[in-house]
Design a protein around this motif. Structure first.
Motif, short mmCIF file in Angstrom:
data_model
loop_
_atom_site.label_atom_id
_atom_site.label_comp_id
_atom_site.label_asym_id
_atom_site.label_seq_id
_atom_site.Cartn_x
_atom_site.Cartn_y
_atom_site.Cartn_z
N MET A 1 1.08 -1.57 -0.20
CA MET A 1 0.29 -0.05 -0.32
C MET A 1 0.84 1.81 -0.28
N ARG A 2 0.45 2.31 -0.77
CA ARG A 2 1.01 3.87 -0.87
C ARG A 2 0.13 4.78 0.62
N ILE A 3 0.84 4.69 1.68
CA ILE A 3 0.48 5.62 3.07
C ILE A 3 1.19 6.88 2.58
N ILE A 4 -0.28 7.77 2.46
CA ILE A 4 0.03 8.99 2.67
C ILE A 4 0.26 10.07 3.67
N ILE A 5 0.45 10.40 4.54
CA ILE A 5 0.16 11.11 5.78
C ILE A 5 0.49 12.93 5.75
N GLU A 75 -2.41 12.96 -7.76
CA GLU A 75 -2.27 11.97 -8.39
C GLU A 75 -0.28 11.25 -7.65
N LEU A 76 -0.86 11.25 -6.28
CA LEU A 76 0.09 10.61 -5.39
C LEU A 76 -0.42 8.51 -5.58
N LYS A 77 -1.78 8.76 -6.24
CA LYS A 77 -2.71 7.67 -5.67
C LYS A 77 -2.62 7.14 -4.22
N GLY A 78 -2.39 7.51 -3.72
CA GLY A 78 -2.34 7.17 -2.35
C GLY A 78 -3.18 5.97 -1.98
N THR A 101 -12.89 -0.32 5.33
CA THR A 101 -13.84 0.41 4.94
C THR A 101 -13.15 2.02 4.73
N ASN A 102 -13.88 2.49 4.20
CA ASN A 102 -13.45 4.21 3.79
C ASN A 102 -12.90 5.65 5.00
N PHE A 121 -8.72 7.94 6.28
CA PHE A 121 -9.49 7.33 5.34
C PHE A 121 -8.42 6.62 4.63
N LYS A 122 -9.26 5.56 3.51
CA LYS A 122 -8.64 4.58 2.64
C LYS A 122 -9.55 4.42 1.56
N SER A 123 -8.26 5.21 0.08
CA SER A 123 -9.20 5.63 -0.71
C SER A 123 -9.47 4.40 -1.87
N ASP A 124 -10.65 5.01 -3.03
CA ASP A 124 -10.44 3.85 -3.70
C ASP A 124 -11.39 4.58 -4.76
N ASP A 125 -11.81 3.93 -6.02
CA ASP A 125 -12.57 4.96 -7.43
C ASP A 125 -13.96 5.67 -5.87
N THR A 126 -14.77 5.26 -5.60
CA THR A 126 -16.06 5.74 -5.10
C THR A 126 -16.09 7.20 -3.88
#
Length: 208
Positions: A1-5, A75-78, A101-102, A121-126
């Motif tokens: 996974m890519r994690i963004i802080i 653009e980081l696609k985290g 969950t998101n 948050f956990k991101s996806d297309d939705t």
């Protein structure tokens, strides 16, 4: 996974990113816990280069008192988005990394705070679809706030963008529903004022 802080905010009342607990700054602690859980693709968003030179930095040029700042990092696609000014327990990091969950947070207040808090948050297309819808409605002045709880309420259908509630009359407890949410109620917390830091340390028996 890519994690963004997310640590690119400006200090309005005090420098939350300099808070130390047991000799460790909050961002450093979060990075350490992530690495201890097998995560190495970690980025820290900053307002300007050099705030966290020991990590992968991403300068976020989108500013504002809303979640539009997330779009500045799209653009980081985290996969996982954490706050830079939160003290995360080991349990919280494991729960978020393994969750489905998101949205992650404490739904209600506790002994130290009257209200619940958002942790991640956990991101996806939705997720991105709803983030963009809610941000656009805010920028178009169709809604009067776009923070974590607001995004959650619209995404889960608790509120309707076509007939938004009057934000100032809404109590925070009215945001919560049981859908797409993982509750984490432990020592994890964020700090809005210096007094909150000391109160939290005393309650949880932590020190500098």
């Amino acid at each position: 996974m890519r994690i963004i802080i997310m640590a690119g905010g400006t200090a309005k009342t005090f420098n939350r990113h300099s808070i130390t607990v047991q000799g460790e700054k909050l961002v450093d602690r979060t990075v350490r816990l992530l690495k201890e859980n097998g995560q190495n693709d970690i980025w820290v968003t900053v307002a300007q280069k050099g705030m966290y030179p020991q990590y992968n930095e991403f300068v976020n040029t989108m500013k504002g008192n809303d979640l539009g700042c997330l779009l500045g990092c799209e653009e980081l696609k985290g996969n996982v988005w954490l706050y830079g000014d939160v003290y995360y327990s080991e349990n919280a990091i494991k729960t978020i990394l393994n969750g489905k969950t998101n949205y992650y947070g404490r739904a209600k207040g506790n002994a130290l705070k009257k209200y619940g808090e958002f942790w991640a948050f956990k991101s996806d297309d939705t997720f991105w679809h709803w983030l963009k819808l809610v941000c656009k409605a805010f920028w178009d002045k169709k809604i009067n706030r776009c923070w974590s709880w607001d995004l959650y309420a619209y995404h889960t259908g608790k509120w309707n963008l076509n007939s938004p509630p009057q934000r100032k009359t809404v109590k925070r407890t009215q945001y919560i529903c049981n859908s797409n949410w993982t509750n984490i109620d432990d020592e994890t917390d964020d700090f809005d004022k210096p007094a909150e830091v000391q109160r939290w340390k005393t309650y949880w028996k932590k020190n500098d």
